[in-house]
Design a protein around this motif. Structure first.
Motif, PDB file in Angstrom:
ATOM      1  N   ALA A  41      -0.224  -6.513   5.216  1.00 14.30           N
ATOM      2  CA  ALA A  41       0.323  -5.189   4.916  1.00 14.30           C
ATOM      3  C   ALA A  41       1.206  -5.338   3.686  1.00 14.30           C
ATOM      4  O   ALA A  41       2.002  -6.275   3.586  1.00 14.30           O
ATOM      5  CB  ALA A  41       1.121  -4.662   6.105  1.00 14.30           C
ATOM      6  N   ARG A  42       1.029  -4.472   2.733  1.00 12.42           N
ATOM      7  CA  ARG A  42       1.748  -4.573   1.466  1.00 12.42           C
ATOM      8  C   ARG A  42       2.810  -3.486   1.360  1.00 12.42           C
ATOM      9  O   ARG A  42       2.552  -2.328   1.717  1.00 12.42           O
ATOM     10  CB  ARG A  42       0.781  -4.407   0.289  1.00 12.42           C
ATOM     11  N   PRO A  43       3.985  -3.813   0.793  1.00 13.73           N
ATOM     12  CA  PRO A  43       4.986  -2.772   0.534  1.00 13.73           C
ATOM     13  C   PRO A  43       4.517  -1.872  -0.604  1.00 13.73           C
ATOM     14  O   PRO A  43       3.682  -2.267  -1.419  1.00 13.73           O
ATOM     15  CB  PRO A  43       6.239  -3.570   0.143  1.00 13.73           C
ATOM     16  N   GLU A  44       5.053  -0.689  -0.688  1.00 14.28           N
ATOM     17  CA  GLU A  44       4.646   0.269  -1.726  1.00 14.28           C
ATOM     18  C   GLU A  44       4.760  -0.318  -3.128  1.00 14.28           C
ATOM     19  O   GLU A  44       3.910  -0.073  -3.972  1.00 14.28           O
ATOM     20  CB  GLU A  44       5.481   1.549  -1.644  1.00 14.28           C
ATOM     21  N   GLU A  45       5.805  -1.104  -3.379  1.00 14.31           N
ATOM     22  CA  GLU A  45       5.997  -1.633  -4.730  1.00 14.31           C
ATOM     23  C   GLU A  45       4.890  -2.595  -5.162  1.00 14.31           C
ATOM     24  O   GLU A  45       4.703  -2.831  -6.349  1.00 14.31           O
ATOM     25  CB  GLU A  45       7.382  -2.282  -4.901  1.00 14.31           C
TER      26      GLU A  45
END
Length: 178
Positions: A41-45
């Protein structure tokens, strides 16, 4: 590694550079849904140029420490994928982990099979490694075919091996003795 390598498909495989941050952000944003089931899962940034500036700087720092070889796949000025030899260990082990991804529009064309073949050559002839290992989700038959076409052998199932798409997931483990 030579500065770049043109694959049979015409796609260029080359070392990651600081100037790639914007192109990577664009590629990850365009392929966000496609890659989501296969990646952490990746953060928005992560999907911004600023986030990729940080990711590229980290990867290039690992390259300088000789623990990672980060490469990108470029077609017509766009990044369409990446491949990395990471966690490079010397001494008695001489091992690296192989990871890769490809844009949805480039999937199924043999590009990643060619790329992994080049990485096997680099690991053996350029880095002097003895072994490469890779892990795939059990349902990722396409990735397993890429590995098998390049002489990797399945050697076991690792339970709850990596946190992918937000949950700890089992992985099929592959290796290639060089």
């Amino acid at each position: 590694m030579e500065a770049e390598r043109t694959l049979a498909s015409g796609v260029v495989l080359r070392l990651l550079s600081p100037e790639d941050a914007g192109l990577l952000a664009k590629a990850y944003a365009e392929n966000r849904e496609y890659l989501a089931p296969w990646e952490p899962a990746r953060p928005e940034e992560w999907y911004t140029e600023e986030g990729q500036v940080q990711a590229v700087a980290h990867a290039l720092g690992e390259l300088m420490r000789r623990t990672e070889l980060p490469l990108v796949l470029v077609e017509d000025g766009s990044i369409i994928g990446g491949a990395t030899l990471s966690s490079i260990v010397r001494g008695a082990f001489q091992n690296a982990h192989l990871g890769y991804w490809i844009a949805e529009r480039a999937q199924g064309q043999g590009i990643m099979t060619q790329t992994v073949g080049v990485l096997v050559e680099i690991a053996r002839d350029g880095l002097g490694l003895h072994r490469i290992e890779a892990a795939t989700l059990p349902r990722n038959a396409a990735s397993q075919r890429v590995l098998e076409k390049n002489g990797f052998e399945f050697y076991g199932l690792a339970r709850s091996y990596l946190q992918i798409a937000g949950s700890w997931q089992d992985h099929r483990m592959y290796q290639r003795i060089l």
